[in-house]
Design a protein around this motif. Structure first.
Motif, PDB file in Angstrom:
ATOM      1  N   PHE A   1      53.769  59.217 -12.477  1.00  0.00           N
ATOM      2  CA  PHE A   1      54.172  59.545 -13.845  1.00  0.00           C
ATOM      3  C   PHE A   1      55.198  58.542 -14.368  1.00  0.00           C
ATOM      4  CE2 PHE A   1      57.601  61.490 -16.330  1.00  0.00           C
ATOM      5  CZ  PHE A   1      56.916  61.776 -17.506  1.00  0.00           C
ATOM      6  N   LEU A   2      56.213  58.235 -13.560  1.00  0.00           N
ATOM      7  CA  LEU A   2      57.250  57.318 -14.016  1.00  0.00           C
ATOM      8  C   LEU A   2      56.695  55.915 -14.235  1.00  0.00           C
ATOM      9  CD1 LEU A   2      60.229  58.472 -11.760  1.00  0.00           C
ATOM     10  CD2 LEU A   2      59.941  58.867 -14.215  1.00  0.00           C
ATOM     11  N   GLU A   3      55.816  55.472 -13.342  1.00  0.00           N
ATOM     12  CA  GLU A   3      55.203  54.146 -13.504  1.00  0.00           C
ATOM     13  C   GLU A   3      54.322  54.100 -14.743  1.00  0.00           C
ATOM     14  OE1 GLU A   3      53.159  53.350  -9.890  1.00  0.00           O
ATOM     15  OE2 GLU A   3      54.976  52.812  -8.773  1.00  0.00           O
ATOM     16  N   ALA A   4      53.520  55.161 -14.932  1.00  0.00           N
ATOM     17  CA  ALA A   4      52.641  55.201 -16.101  1.00  0.00           C
ATOM     18  C   ALA A   4      53.454  55.273 -17.383  1.00  0.00           C
ATOM     19  CB  ALA A   4      51.700  56.408 -16.007  1.00  0.00           C
ATOM     20  N   SER A   5      54.574  55.975 -17.329  1.00  0.00           N
ATOM     21  CA  SER A   5      55.420  56.082 -18.511  1.00  0.00           C
ATOM     22  C   SER A   5      55.995  54.714 -18.890  1.00  0.00           C
ATOM     23  CB  SER A   5      56.563  57.078 -18.244  1.00  0.00           C
ATOM     24  OG  SER A   5      57.393  57.207 -19.361  1.00  0.00           O
ATOM     25  N   ALA A   6      56.480  53.978 -17.873  1.00  0.00           N
ATOM     26  CA  ALA A   6      57.043  52.648 -18.145  1.00  0.00           C
ATOM     27  C   ALA A   6      55.961  51.676 -18.596  1.00  0.00           C
ATOM     28  CB  ALA A   6      57.748  52.124 -16.889  1.00  0.00           C
ATOM     29  N   GLN A   7      54.815  51.672 -17.936  1.00  0.00           N
ATOM     30  CA  GLN A   7      53.724  50.767 -18.280  1.00  0.00           C
ATOM     31  C   GLN A   7      53.176  51.067 -19.674  1.00  0.00           C
ATOM     32  OE1 GLN A   7      52.301  48.044 -16.744  1.00  0.00           O
ATOM     33  NE2 GLN A   7      54.060  48.169 -15.350  1.00  0.00           N
ATOM     34  N   THR A   8      53.106  52.339 -20.008  1.00  0.00           N
ATOM     35  CA  THR A   8      52.587  52.703 -21.328  1.00  0.00           C
ATOM     36  C   THR A   8      53.495  52.166 -22.425  1.00  0.00           C
ATOM     37  OG1 THR A   8      51.567  54.716 -20.462  1.00  0.00           O
ATOM     38  CG2 THR A   8      51.961  54.644 -22.824  1.00  0.00           C
TER      39      THR A   8
ATOM     40  N   LYS B   1      47.830  54.929 -21.081  1.00  0.00           N
ATOM     41  CA  LYS B   1      48.215  56.128 -21.815  1.00  0.00           C
ATOM     42  C   LYS B   1      47.478  57.360 -21.272  1.00  0.00           C
ATOM     43  CE  LYS B   1      48.531  57.981 -26.514  1.00  0.00           C
ATOM     44  NZ  LYS B   1      48.208  57.736 -27.954  1.00  0.00           N
ATOM     45  N   SER B   2      46.214  57.168 -20.911  1.00  0.00           N
ATOM     46  CA  SER B   2      45.429  58.261 -20.327  1.00  0.00           C
ATOM     47  C   SER B   2      45.987  58.669 -18.961  1.00  0.00           C
ATOM     48  CB  SER B   2      43.970  57.821 -20.192  1.00  0.00           C
ATOM     49  OG  SER B   2      43.209  58.824 -19.561  1.00  0.00           O
ATOM     50  N   ARG B   3      46.365  57.669 -18.156  1.00  0.00           N
ATOM     51  CA  ARG B   3      46.951  57.980 -16.848  1.00  0.00           C
ATOM     52  C   ARG B   3      48.264  58.739 -17.009  1.00  0.00           C
ATOM     53  NH1 ARG B   3      47.253  52.558 -13.447  1.00  0.00           N
ATOM     54  NH2 ARG B   3      48.326  54.022 -12.031  1.00  0.00           N
ATOM     55  N   LEU B   4      49.056  58.364 -17.992  1.00  0.00           N
ATOM     56  CA  LEU B   4      50.314  59.057 -18.247  1.00  0.00           C
ATOM     57  C   LEU B   4      50.061  60.510 -18.671  1.00  0.00           C
ATOM     58  CD1 LEU B   4      53.381  59.141 -18.650  1.00  0.00           C
ATOM     59  CD2 LEU B   4      53.025  58.225 -20.969  1.00  0.00           C
TER      60      LEU B   4
ATOM     61  N   THR C   1      51.302  63.762 -16.670  1.00  0.00           N
ATOM     62  CA  THR C   1      52.135  64.723 -17.397  1.00  0.00           C
ATOM     63  C   THR C   1      51.544  66.130 -17.313  1.00  0.00           C
ATOM     64  OG1 THR C   1      52.867  63.002 -18.938  1.00  0.00           O
ATOM     65  CG2 THR C   1      53.129  65.302 -19.638  1.00  0.00           C
ATOM     66  N   ALA C   2      50.218  66.230 -17.504  1.00  0.00           N
ATOM     67  CA  ALA C   2      49.555  67.531 -17.463  1.00  0.00           C
ATOM     68  C   ALA C   2      49.679  68.171 -16.080  1.00  0.00           C
ATOM     69  CB  ALA C   2      48.090  67.374 -17.855  1.00  0.00           C
ATOM     70  N   ARG C   3      49.506  67.382 -15.034  1.00  0.00           N
ATOM     71  CA  ARG C   3      49.616  67.922 -13.672  1.00  0.00           C
ATOM     72  C   ARG C   3      51.027  68.431 -13.398  1.00  0.00           C
ATOM     73  NH1 ARG C   3      47.404  64.651  -8.764  1.00  0.00           N
ATOM     74  NH2 ARG C   3      47.860  66.718  -7.860  1.00  0.00           N
ATOM     75  N   LEU C   4      52.033  67.673 -13.849  1.00  0.00           N
ATOM     76  CA  LEU C   4      53.414  68.108 -13.628  1.00  0.00           C
ATOM     77  C   LEU C   4      53.717  69.392 -14.408  1.00  0.00           C
ATOM     78  CD1 LEU C   4      55.256  64.660 -13.724  1.00  0.00           C
ATOM     79  CD2 LEU C   4      55.018  66.187 -11.753  1.00  0.00           C
TER      80      LEU C   4
ATOM     81  N   ASN D   1      59.553  70.107 -15.756  1.00  0.00           N
ATOM     82  CA  ASN D   1      59.954  69.539 -17.039  1.00  0.00           C
ATOM     83  C   ASN D   1      60.022  68.023 -16.893  1.00  0.00           C
ATOM     84  OD1 ASN D   1      61.158  68.754 -19.418  1.00  0.00           O
ATOM     85  ND2 ASN D   1      62.712  70.377 -19.391  1.00  0.00           N
ATOM     86  N   ILE D   2      59.134  67.316 -17.598  1.00  0.00           N
ATOM     87  CA  ILE D   2      59.047  65.861 -17.432  1.00  0.00           C
ATOM     88  C   ILE D   2      60.317  65.159 -17.916  1.00  0.00           C
ATOM     89  CG2 ILE D   2      56.534  65.811 -17.511  1.00  0.00           C
ATOM     90  CD1 ILE D   2      56.712  65.001 -20.441  1.00  0.00           C
ATOM     91  N   ALA D   3      61.031  65.781 -18.855  1.00  0.00           N
ATOM     92  CA  ALA D   3      62.281  65.183 -19.324  1.00  0.00           C
ATOM     93  C   ALA D   3      63.305  65.131 -18.191  1.00  0.00           C
ATOM     94  CB  ALA D   3      62.826  65.981 -20.505  1.00  0.00           C
ATOM     95  N   THR D   4      63.260  66.133 -17.322  1.00  0.00           N
ATOM     96  CA  THR D   4      64.178  66.163 -16.180  1.00  0.00           C
ATOM     97  C   THR D   4      63.900  65.007 -15.229  1.00  0.00           C
ATOM     98  OG1 THR D   4      64.313  68.575 -16.307  1.00  0.00           O
ATOM     99  CG2 THR D   4      65.005  67.557 -14.244  1.00  0.00           C
ATOM    100  N   ILE D   5      62.625  64.697 -15.024  1.00  0.00           N
ATOM    101  CA  ILE D   5      62.278  63.590 -14.135  1.00  0.00           C
ATOM    102  C   ILE D   5      62.713  62.264 -14.742  1.00  0.00           C
ATOM    103  CG2 ILE D   5      60.356  62.361 -13.037  1.00  0.00           C
ATOM    104  CD1 ILE D   5      58.876  64.974 -12.869  1.00  0.00           C
ATOM    105  N   ARG D   6      62.512  62.103 -16.051  1.00  0.00           N
ATOM    106  CA  ARG D   6      62.934  60.861 -16.696  1.00  0.00           C
ATOM    107  C   ARG D   6      64.445  60.658 -16.588  1.00  0.00           C
ATOM    108  NH1 ARG D   6      58.879  61.823 -21.124  1.00  0.00           N
ATOM    109  NH2 ARG D   6      57.329  60.166 -20.925  1.00  0.00           N
ATOM    110  N   GLU D   7      65.190  61.758 -16.705  1.00  0.00           N
ATOM    111  CA  GLU D   7      66.646  61.649 -16.686  1.00  0.00           C
ATOM    112  C   GLU D   7      67.208  61.558 -15.270  1.00  0.00           C
ATOM    113  OE1 GLU D   7      68.120  64.987 -18.809  1.00  0.00           O
ATOM    114  OE2 GLU D   7      67.218  64.398 -20.723  1.00  0.00           O
ATOM    115  N   ASN D   8      66.675  62.377 -14.342  1.00  0.00           N
ATOM    116  CA  ASN D   8      67.264  62.504 -13.002  1.00  0.00           C
ATOM    117  C   ASN D   8      66.466  61.821 -11.906  1.00  0.00           C
ATOM    118  OD1 ASN D   8      69.234  64.138 -14.217  1.00  0.00           O
ATOM    119  ND2 ASN D   8      68.002  65.985 -13.884  1.00  0.00           N
ATOM    120  N   GLY D   9      65.288  61.352 -12.201  1.00  0.00           N
ATOM    121  CA  GLY D   9      64.495  60.683 -11.192  1.00  0.00           C
ATOM    122  C   GLY D   9      63.625  61.649 -10.389  1.00  0.00           C
ATOM    123  N   ILE D  10      63.103  61.190  -9.283  1.00  0.00           N
ATOM    124  CA  ILE D  10      62.135  61.944  -8.477  1.00  0.00           C
ATOM    125  C   ILE D  10      62.803  63.116  -7.741  1.00  0.00           C
ATOM    126  CG2 ILE D  10      60.612  61.792  -6.461  1.00  0.00           C
ATOM    127  CD1 ILE D  10      59.897  58.979  -7.325  1.00  0.00           C
ATOM    128  N   MET D  11      62.126  64.269  -7.800  1.00  0.00           N
ATOM    129  CA  MET D  11      62.578  65.468  -7.085  1.00  0.00           C
ATOM    130  C   MET D  11      61.927  65.483  -5.707  1.00  0.00           C
ATOM    131  SD  MET D  11      61.965  68.052 -10.310  1.00  0.00           S
ATOM    132  CE  MET D  11      62.437  69.510  -9.389  1.00  0.00           C
TER     133      MET D  11
END
Length: 305
Positions: A121-128, A163-166, A170-173, A179-189
């Motif tokens: 998710f994080l990689e797809a978010s950055a690449q997108t 964008k499709s991979r992202l 996102t849907a799986r998470l 909460n995807i915002a939590t991952i963006r802010e705090n990193g991997i759980m």
């Protein structure tokens, strides 16, 4: 001599007269006793019959038979927490019977795939984000004939693919309750938290720390006891007495002779093929903290005036 004969005759006559009177008196007494006993028996039978008839008549007139049933919660107020991603139970934060609030963590799951999903998710978010800017740049260059159409189309394809991979990550998470915002802010759980969807009481825990669960296996149930229902068993002969909105009074085993009020909310449309009974559901109006799903109840219709 004649006087002696007359005296004996008088004595015999008096004795016979006394015997006759005693005999008549003795015959009359049993006859009277028998007559009285027969009358009392008849009166007794009459009273008994009237009592039985009176009870039966009262029951028929009042139309108030009793019904057995159980207390339950609506399907919307009971949830089974199951895993959408398998894994090993890392920790349990609840006990059976414990009250928990909405959003409280029930358990945490250890699964390396969860870590990989967050990474994707994080990689797809950055690449997108990068490919979106690149596609915009190539489009601008193409408008000024500074880039070929092929380059523009290739940039667009790369952007839409990422964008499709992202979106998939996102849907799986989100299905895992993350909460995807939590991952963006705090990193991997490290561990996947399983949280309560609403407030209620924990029950039916059948897991322990270290146990591995497959996808779809349950962890526990959570029950919200507010606004409980009565599920009453009604037979065909009493169905005409049932209608939505009619009041019933019920007693609960273990709570003495206290009566509580409920109102018929719905009537099932299917008949049990085993005993030809119908399920009638009544909404409880008098709530008590002692009420629990599965409690046995006896209910009676309130007479309509």
């Amino acid at each position: 001599m004649k006087k002696y004969i007359y005296l004996c005759a008088a004595i015999l006559l008096a004795a016979c007269s006394e015997k006759k009177e005693n005999t008549e008196s003795g015959d009359a007494l049993p006859a009277d006793t028998t007559q009285v006993s027969a009358k009392e028996t008849a009166d007794s039978d009459s009273v008994s019959k009237e009592t039985v008839d009176a009870v039966t008549s009262a029951t028929n007139v009042a139309n108030s038979p009793t019904f057995n049933g159980i207390m339950m919660v609506t399907p919307q107020k009971k949830v089974t927490l199951s895993l959408t991603m398998g894994g090993k139970i890392h920790s349990l934060a609840v006990m059976p019977g414990q009250y928990i609030s909405k959003g409280q963590t029930v358990a945490s799951i250890d699964n390396p795939e969860f870590i990989e999903l967050q990474q994707a998710f994080l990689e797809a978010s950055a690449q997108t984000e990068y490919l979106a800017q690149e596609y915009q740049r190539q489009t601008t260059l193409g408008d000024h004939d500074a880039a070929s159409k092929k380059k523009v189309q290739q940039s667009k394809a790369e952007y839409l693919s990422m964008k499709s991979r992202l979106a998939a990550a996102t849907a799986r998470l989100k299905t895992l309750g993350i909460n995807i915002a939590t991952i963006r802010e705090n990193g991997i759980m490290t561990y996947l938290p399983v949280k309560a969807p609403f407030s209620g009481y924990v029950t039916n825990i059948d897991v322990n720390v270290g146990k591995y669960l497959e996808t779809g296996q349950p962890i526990c149930d959570i029950i919200n006891k507010s606004n409980p229902l009565l599920q009453l068993t009604v037979y065909e002969k009493d169905l005409p007495l049932m209608r939505v909105g009619r009041k019933v009074l019920f007693r609960v085993n273990g709570l003495g002779k206290t009566s509580f009020e409920a109102v018929i909310a719905s009537i099932d449309q299917s008949i049990d093929e085993k005993d030809y009974s119908i399920k009638v559901y009544a909404q409880v109006k008098s709530e008590r903290s002692e009420f629990r799903p599965g409690m046995y109840v006896r209910a009676k219709l309130v007479d309509e005036k």
